[in-house]
Design an enzyme around this catalytic site. Structure first.
Site, PDB file in Angstrom:
ATOM      1  N   CYS A 184      -3.341  53.096   0.463  1.00 54.79           N
ATOM      2  CA  CYS A 184      -4.299  53.103   1.558  1.00 54.79           C
ATOM      3  C   CYS A 184      -5.307  54.228   1.325  1.00 54.79           C
ATOM      4  CB  CYS A 184      -3.572  53.306   2.889  1.00 54.79           C
ATOM      5  SG  CYS A 184      -4.699  53.574   4.289  1.00 54.79           S
ATOM      6  N   ASP A 191       0.687  50.337  -0.611  1.00 53.31           N
ATOM      7  CA  ASP A 191       0.538  48.930  -0.229  1.00 53.31           C
ATOM      8  C   ASP A 191       1.107  48.080  -1.362  1.00 53.31           C
ATOM      9  OD1 ASP A 191      -0.830  49.435   2.211  1.00 53.31           O
ATOM     10  OD2 ASP A 191      -2.694  49.728   1.118  1.00 53.31           O
TER      11      ASP A 191
END
Length: 276
Positions: A184, A191
């Site tokens: 992120c 992620d």
């Protein structure tokens, strides 16, 4: 970091509001990230959609009895804005203690609020747990390339120079990998995702594709921009007659994000994967 994201709820302590508050939604313009990739709203070389699935959707009946369901939201890839993910969750949480007379009223409310934030019409489906259970878990199409033997030494940035192909052969194939990871750009949280490449064009070297996917491992960007970057890098290399790239990301905070980009009109299979 995206300049608008600095003012978003991401990475900040937030009060969780349990009654309907559409102002919680925080749009982030796509234009800045498109510009990084050499694109504008008028020159997008793809069509597509971002599918968001919410596994923590709940509201009240007029009697006060709570309901749980799964929400499916489709945001057009050409919409002026993405919706920042924490703000999306905070908005959905604001429905928890809010009564709706019918499911249709809730769906209309979601469509209006999300479309206003995205700047384009957003599709909404509210689905029962029984419906999702009946669908089961999907498998990705084509060949999984994760068992290929590659050497990796750099993870800090996407490396399109790793990609190679055989221009003397034209193939049509689908390949996928579960080794996609990025971070992120605001919180640096990981992620995790699976990525699919379907194309007709110069034969792509699978080992080079896997090394390229792994090169995203410490890269900071939003889900949508990672997929767009992969699409553009492959389009430049393969000069394909057809190309589709999509990623199925692991959910965080009850939401998973699944961007699809393609030269073709898409018929999306939105069934969840084993990690979702």
């Amino acid at each position: 970091m995206h300049p608008a994201a600095e003012h978003s709820p991401l990475g900040k302590s937030s009060e969780y509001i349990a009654t309907y508050t559409p102002s919680l939604l925080f749009p982030i313009p796509r234009a800045a990230k498109w510009a990084e990739l050499g694109l504008t709203a008028q020159t997008l070389p793809y069509q597509g959609v971002d599918f968001w699935n919410c596994y923590e959707l709940s509201w009240l009946l007029p009697s006060g009895k709570p309901v749980v369901a799964i929400g499916e939201f489709s945001i057009p890839a050409e919409s002026p804005n993405i919706i920042e993910s924490k703000s999306f969750k905070l908005y959905l949480n604001s429905l928890n203690q809010t009564a709706f007379a019918t499911v249709e009223q809730l769906q209309t409310t979601l469509e209006q609020d999300l479309s206003a934030a995205a700047g384009k019409p957003v599709g909404v489906r509210i689905r029962s747990l029984a419906e999702i259970e009946e669908e089961g878990v999907a498998a990705l199409p084509g060949v999984c390339i994760d068992d290929l033997d590659i050497s990796v030494s750099s993870y800090d940035r996407p490396q399109p120079e790793l990609l190679c192909c055989d221009d003397s052969r034209v193939v049509a194939e689908s390949v996928h990998s579960h080794l996609l990871k990025s971070n992120c750009p605001v919180t640096s949280q990981p992620d995790w995702g699976s990525v699919v490449v379907e194309y007709r064009g110069a034969a792509l070297d699978h080992a080079s594709l896997l090394a390229y996917i792994v090169s995203f491992r410490q890269h900071s960007d939003f889900h949508e921009q990672c997929v767009e970057r992969i699409f553009l890098d492959l389009q430049r290399l393969l000069k394909p007659a057809k190309l589709t790239v999509y990623a199925r990301y692991v959910r965080r905070g009850g939401l998973d994000i699944n961007p699809y980009r393609s030269t073709e009109t898409l018929d999306v299979d939105n069934r969840r994967l084993a990690r979702q």
